[in-house]
Write a protein that holds these residues in place. Structure first.
Motif, PDB file in Angstrom:
ATOM      1  N   VAL A 141       0.826  -1.210   0.000  1.00 33.29           N
ATOM      2  CA  VAL A 141       0.000   0.000   0.000  1.00 33.29           C
ATOM      3  C   VAL A 141       0.862   1.263   0.000  1.00 33.29           C
ATOM      4  CG1 VAL A 141      -1.815   1.253   1.242  1.00 33.29           C
ATOM      5  CG2 VAL A 141      -1.833  -1.248   1.189  1.00 33.29           C
ATOM      6  N   ALA A 142       2.074   1.158   0.538  1.00 30.98           N
ATOM      7  CA  ALA A 142       2.936   2.332   0.687  1.00 30.98           C
ATOM      8  C   ALA A 142       3.163   3.081  -0.627  1.00 30.98           C
ATOM      9  CB  ALA A 142       4.267   1.917   1.307  1.00 30.98           C
ATOM     10  N   PRO A 143       3.414   2.402  -1.757  1.00 31.20           N
ATOM     11  CA  PRO A 143       3.614   3.168  -3.003  1.00 31.20           C
ATOM     12  C   PRO A 143       2.405   4.002  -3.394  1.00 31.20           C
ATOM     13  CG  PRO A 143       4.414   0.924  -3.254  1.00 31.20           C
ATOM     14  CD  PRO A 143       3.683   0.966  -1.957  1.00 31.20           C
ATOM     15  N   PHE A 144       1.204   3.511  -3.105  1.00 29.91           N
ATOM     16  CA  PHE A 144       0.006   4.287  -3.435  1.00 29.91           C
ATOM     17  C   PHE A 144      -0.124   5.524  -2.550  1.00 29.91           C
ATOM     18  CE2 PHE A 144      -0.914  -0.042  -4.860  1.00 29.91           C
ATOM     19  CZ  PHE A 144      -1.363   0.190  -6.153  1.00 29.91           C
ATOM     20  N   VAL A 145       0.304   5.386  -1.294  1.00 32.01           N
ATOM     21  CA  VAL A 145       0.301   6.547  -0.395  1.00 32.01           C
ATOM     22  C   VAL A 145       1.295   7.587  -0.903  1.00 32.01           C
ATOM     23  CG1 VAL A 145       0.702   7.352   1.962  1.00 32.01           C
ATOM     24  CG2 VAL A 145      -0.382   5.133   1.567  1.00 32.01           C
ATOM     25  N   ALA A 146       2.481   7.126  -1.340  1.00 35.47           N
ATOM     26  CA  ALA A 146       3.479   8.047  -1.887  1.00 35.47           C
ATOM     27  C   ALA A 146       2.971   8.721  -3.161  1.00 35.47           C
ATOM     28  CB  ALA A 146       4.783   7.298  -2.161  1.00 35.47           C
ATOM     29  N   MET A 147       2.274   7.958  -4.000  1.00 35.71           N
ATOM     30  CA  MET A 147       1.705   8.543  -5.222  1.00 35.71           C
ATOM     31  C   MET A 147       0.641   9.584  -4.884  1.00 35.71           C
ATOM     32  SD  MET A 147       1.391   5.137  -7.619  1.00 35.71           S
ATOM     33  CE  MET A 147       0.422   6.032  -8.843  1.00 35.71           C
ATOM     34  N   PHE A 148      -0.125   9.323  -3.838  1.00 32.64           N
ATOM     35  CA  PHE A 148      -1.130  10.301  -3.420  1.00 32.64           C
ATOM     36  C   PHE A 148      -0.468  11.610  -2.989  1.00 32.64           C
ATOM     37  CE2 PHE A 148      -3.361  12.293   0.152  1.00 32.64           C
ATOM     38  CZ  PHE A 148      -4.558  12.644  -0.471  1.00 32.64           C
ATOM     39  N   PHE A 149       0.620  11.496  -2.218  1.00 32.40           N
ATOM     40  CA  PHE A 149       1.320  12.714  -1.792  1.00 32.40           C
ATOM     41  C   PHE A 149       1.884  13.453  -2.997  1.00 32.40           C
ATOM     42  CE2 PHE A 149       5.322  14.836  -0.715  1.00 32.40           C
ATOM     43  CZ  PHE A 149       4.848  15.765   0.205  1.00 32.40           C
ATOM     44  N   SER A 150       2.443  12.719  -3.962  1.00 33.64           N
ATOM     45  CA  SER A 150       2.967  13.382  -5.164  1.00 33.64           C
ATOM     46  C   SER A 150       1.856  14.105  -5.910  1.00 33.64           C
ATOM     47  CB  SER A 150       3.629  12.344  -6.085  1.00 33.64           C
ATOM     48  OG  SER A 150       4.697  11.701  -5.430  1.00 33.64           O
ATOM     49  N   GLY A 151       0.657  13.526  -5.884  1.00 37.58           N
ATOM     50  CA  GLY A 151      -0.463  14.147  -6.585  1.00 37.58           C
ATOM     51  C   GLY A 151      -0.967  15.414  -5.929  1.00 37.58           C
ATOM     52  N   VAL A 152      -0.835  15.509  -4.606  1.00 41.74           N
ATOM     53  CA  VAL A 152      -1.341  16.711  -3.913  1.00 41.74           C
ATOM     54  C   VAL A 152      -0.222  17.715  -3.632  1.00 41.74           C
ATOM     55  CG1 VAL A 152      -3.219  15.420  -2.840  1.00 41.74           C
ATOM     56  CG2 VAL A 152      -1.055  15.687  -1.609  1.00 41.74           C
ATOM     57  N   TYR A 153       1.030  17.340  -3.906  1.00 44.25           N
ATOM     58  CA  TYR A 153       2.140  18.254  -3.597  1.00 44.25           C
ATOM     59  C   TYR A 153       2.004  19.619  -4.271  1.00 44.25           C
ATOM     60  CZ  TYR A 153       6.742  20.364  -3.618  1.00 44.25           C
ATOM     61  OH  TYR A 153       7.766  21.258  -3.507  1.00 44.25           O
ATOM     62  N   PRO A 154       1.683  19.713  -5.586  1.00 44.21           N
ATOM     63  CA  PRO A 154       1.533  21.046  -6.188  1.00 44.21           C
ATOM     64  C   PRO A 154       0.459  21.891  -5.496  1.00 44.21           C
ATOM     65  CG  PRO A 154       1.717  19.381  -7.902  1.00 44.21           C
ATOM     66  CD  PRO A 154       1.551  18.649  -6.603  1.00 44.21           C
ATOM     67  N   TRP A 155      -0.646  21.256  -5.094  1.00 42.63           N
ATOM     68  CA  TRP A 155      -1.700  21.982  -4.382  1.00 42.63           C
ATOM     69  C   TRP A 155      -1.184  22.476  -3.033  1.00 42.63           C
ATOM     70  CZ3 TRP A 155      -4.291  21.014   0.261  1.00 42.63           C
ATOM     71  CH2 TRP A 155      -5.441  21.778   0.478  1.00 42.63           C
ATOM     72  N   ILE A 156      -0.433  21.623  -2.327  1.00 42.21           N
ATOM     73  CA  ILE A 156       0.142  22.009  -1.036  1.00 42.21           C
ATOM     74  C   ILE A 156       1.113  23.176  -1.220  1.00 42.21           C
ATOM     75  CG2 ILE A 156       1.674  21.232   0.805  1.00 42.21           C
ATOM     76  CD1 ILE A 156       0.469  18.466   0.537  1.00 42.21           C
ATOM     77  N   LEU A 157       1.931  23.112  -2.269  1.00 43.96           N
ATOM     78  CA  LEU A 157       2.910  24.172  -2.524  1.00 43.96           C
ATOM     79  C   LEU A 157       2.223  25.518  -2.725  1.00 43.96           C
ATOM     80  CD1 LEU A 157       5.840  25.036  -3.144  1.00 43.96           C
ATOM     81  CD2 LEU A 157       5.397  24.475  -5.529  1.00 43.96           C
ATOM     82  N   VAL A 158       1.165  25.537  -3.537  1.00 44.46           N
ATOM     83  CA  VAL A 158       0.446  26.786  -3.794  1.00 44.46           C
ATOM     84  C   VAL A 158      -0.172  27.321  -2.502  1.00 44.46           C
ATOM     85  CG1 VAL A 158      -1.538  27.799  -4.974  1.00 44.46           C
ATOM     86  CG2 VAL A 158       0.016  26.282  -6.217  1.00 44.46           C
ATOM     87  N   ARG A 159      -0.800  26.438  -1.712  1.00 41.50           N
ATOM     88  CA  ARG A 159      -1.422  26.876  -0.472  1.00 41.50           C
ATOM     89  C   ARG A 159      -0.398  27.465   0.491  1.00 41.50           C
ATOM     90  NH1 ARG A 159      -7.020  26.973   0.018  1.00 41.50           N
ATOM     91  NH2 ARG A 159      -6.750  26.550   2.238  1.00 41.50           N
ATOM     92  N   SER A 160       0.768  26.845   0.581  1.00 40.21           N
ATOM     93  CA  SER A 160       1.805  27.346   1.480  1.00 40.21           C
ATOM     94  C   SER A 160       2.339  28.689   1.013  1.00 40.21           C
ATOM     95  CB  SER A 160       2.938  26.326   1.589  1.00 40.21           C
ATOM     96  OG  SER A 160       2.490  25.148   2.207  1.00 40.21           O
ATOM     97  N   ARG A 161       2.535  28.844  -0.296  1.00 38.87           N
ATOM     98  CA  ARG A 161       3.009  30.133  -0.826  1.00 38.87           C
ATOM     99  C   ARG A 161       1.969  31.228  -0.595  1.00 38.87           C
ATOM    100  NH1 ARG A 161       8.340  30.675  -2.700  1.00 38.87           N
ATOM    101  NH2 ARG A 161       7.570  32.284  -4.101  1.00 38.87           N
ATOM    102  N   MET A 162       0.702  30.882  -0.771  1.00 36.62           N
ATOM    103  CA  MET A 162      -0.366  31.844  -0.509  1.00 36.62           C
ATOM    104  C   MET A 162      -0.347  32.282   0.957  1.00 36.62           C
ATOM    105  SD  MET A 162      -3.502  30.116  -2.635  1.00 36.62           S
ATOM    106  CE  MET A 162      -4.712  31.216  -1.913  1.00 36.62           C
ATOM    107  N   PHE A 163      -0.187  31.312   1.848  1.00 37.89           N
ATOM    108  CA  PHE A 163      -0.194  31.605   3.279  1.00 37.89           C
ATOM    109  C   PHE A 163       0.973  32.517   3.652  1.00 37.89           C
ATOM    110  CE2 PHE A 163       0.966  30.834   7.655  1.00 37.89           C
ATOM    111  CZ  PHE A 163      -0.246  30.810   8.321  1.00 37.89           C
ATOM    112  N   ASN A 164       2.174  32.147   3.227  1.00 37.68           N
ATOM    113  CA  ASN A 164       3.351  32.922   3.619  1.00 37.68           C
ATOM    114  C   ASN A 164       3.363  34.311   2.992  1.00 37.68           C
ATOM    115  OD1 ASN A 164       4.659  31.008   5.331  1.00 37.68           O
ATOM    116  ND2 ASN A 164       5.245  29.833   3.534  1.00 37.68           N
ATOM    117  N   CYS A 165       2.922  34.432   1.742  1.00 41.32           N
ATOM    118  CA  CYS A 165       2.865  35.751   1.112  1.00 41.32           C
ATOM    119  C   CYS A 165       1.811  36.634   1.767  1.00 41.32           C
ATOM    120  CB  CYS A 165       2.580  35.611  -0.386  1.00 41.32           C
ATOM    121  SG  CYS A 165       3.966  34.986  -1.355  1.00 41.32           S
ATOM    122  N   PHE A 166       0.638  36.060   2.015  1.00 40.34           N
ATOM    123  CA  PHE A 166      -0.451  36.833   2.603  1.00 40.34           C
ATOM    124  C   PHE A 166      -0.085  37.361   3.983  1.00 40.34           C
ATOM    125  CE2 PHE A 166      -4.358  37.013   5.179  1.00 40.34           C
ATOM    126  CZ  PHE A 166      -5.068  37.960   4.456  1.00 40.34           C
TER     127      PHE A 166
END
Length: 425
Positions: free
Chosen positions: A179-204
């Motif tokens: 199951v671990a590879p699927f969990v890692a794939m899930f994180f890779s899939g949401v990483y760009p969304w996480i990056l944008v949210r973090s940049r929005m937070f720190n800039c704001f």
């Protein structure tokens, strides 16, 4: 046609032309001037738009973003014998100042460290906010400090979510390896969304002169630059990595705003290939030498020379130098020197040799004092970087910030509604 004083819309170069078409001597951009609207610059004054009608065909219209000045002999519109301005607008330069001291920061650092230990790490968001607020408040540009306004509870919420994911991945990796590879794939899939949210937070939550920074939530672009494009690194054997890094840096810079003003990025992919050329040349040699030594050891064959046993150690230190010193230092110079906002351009001039010495001496000092000199090392590195950091351009900082206050309020509330947590990126 009368002489006109223009500013190139691409590189902000100041030009004096007397024709309908001109090529900038700095960036080689083609500038076509047409009749119609005018944006006049007079020495010492702010821009004035459309100062008055002129004869048909006699006046130029600048290319988008290009400022034009048609200054007559008497220094005001309407003269009969236009001449170039006696004194063009001055290019101003502003330096950053870092006023933090190791003694002051040590007090903050030791309290943060003790409270982290006592709270089993739950005080970390408050420690992060205290540290950032101290560093922001002691970073001055043109005499004005920056400010950090984040809520530690929002950071704690993001960290708890990230911590939950790490726990789930660790449990799956040990108990359910399939199951671990699927969990890692899930994180890779949401990483760009996480990056944008973090940049929005720190800039704001970052301000200068009571004006907030902003980051455009371009999720489609984030997935393109940080998920789909990196997949090309495998079929290209890594040769596309400098180009990918250039695209990612451009995405981050051009989606960042200071109030209503947007940052621009004009560094070229060639600059990234140039700075990463040593890495692209050395990494294959490092990998090949390690594989060769590993195969020799596995087969029980003695090395041709005992000194070859030191190759893995040398490879480790070389990789450490390239990854933690050379690449970040040179890339910071390229990225910041290719960044501008309005008529202002940033310039960063870090020296690899000086940064290497600071890193090595900081490591030795922190290790031999059991970490007690960590605040001194952090302040020392920050002060060096800001001493090499300048902003220069036409019109000064007021030309960037003066027109932004009208739009910050509504944009800030809209962005604030979208923010709920920070992942600490």
């Amino acid at each position: 046609m009368a002489l006109v004083y223009i500013i190139c819309p691409h590189c902000r170069n100041e030009l004096l032309v007397d024709g309908d078409e001109h090529v900038c001597g700095r960036c080689s951009s083609r500038i076509v001037l047409k009749k119609g609207q005018y944006s006049h610059y007079f020495p010492g004054n702010t821009p004035k738009i459309d100062p008055g009608p002129m004869e048909a065909g006699s006046g130029p219209e600048p290319a988008p973003g290009c400022a034009v000045s048609d200054v007559p002999e008497n220094g005001a519109p309407g003269g009969s014998l236009p001449t170039p301005p006696a004194q063009p607008r001055c290019r101003e330069s502003f330096s950053f100042r870092f006023t933090a001291t190791a003694k002051e920061y040590f007090g903050i650092w030791i309290v943060n460290t003790l409270l982290r230990i006592v709270s089993l790490g739950f005080y970390s968001p408050w420690a992060k906010v205290r540290r950032r607020r101290y560093f922001y408040a002691n970073t001055l540009l043109d005499g004005a400090p920056f400010d950090y306004l984040a809520d530690p509870l929002a950071i704690l919420k993001g960290w708890l979510i990230a911590g939950a994911f790490v726990v789930v991945y660790s449990v799956c990796n040990r108990s359910y390896p399939a199951v671990a590879p699927f969990v890692a794939m899930f994180f890779s899939g949401v990483y760009p969304w996480i990056l944008v949210r973090s940049r929005m937070f720190n800039c704001f939550n970052s301000t200068y002169r009571n004006i907030r920074f902003r980051f455009t939530p371009d999720y489609k672009g984030a997935y393109r630059e940080f998920l789909w494009m990196p997949l090309l690194a495998i079929p290209t054997l890594g040769l596309i990595i400098p180009y990918l890094l250039w695209r990612q840096k451009r995405f981050l810079v051009e989606n960042t705003h200071f109030g209503a003003a947007s940052f621009s990025f004009d560094a070229t992919p060639r600059a990234f290939y140039r700075l990463l050329a040593p890495v692209l040349a050395v990494v294959p040699v490092m990998i090949g030498s390690l594989v060769w030594i590993g195969l020799a050891a596995k087969g029980g064959k003695p090395l041709a020379h005992p000194a070859l046993a030191l190759v893995p150690v040398g490879t480790f230190f070389l990789a450490y130098f390239l990854i933690l010193v050379y690449v970040p230092t040179v890339m910071a110079n390229v990225v910041w020197s290719g960044t501008s906002i309005g008529g202002l351009r940033f310039s960063l001039n870090l020296k690899v040799r000086e940064v290497t010495w600071i890193y090595l001496s900081n490591i030795v000092s922190v290790v031999f004092t059991l970490g007690l000199l960590a605040p001194w090392a952090a302040v020392r590195m920050a002060r060096y970087r800001f001493e090499r950091f300048t902003v220069s351009g036409i019109g000064g900082l007021d030309s960037v910030s003066a027109g932004e206050r009208q739009e910050v309020g509504a944009a800030g509330e809209e962005i604030g509604d979208l923010l709920g947590f920070d992942f600490g990126l």
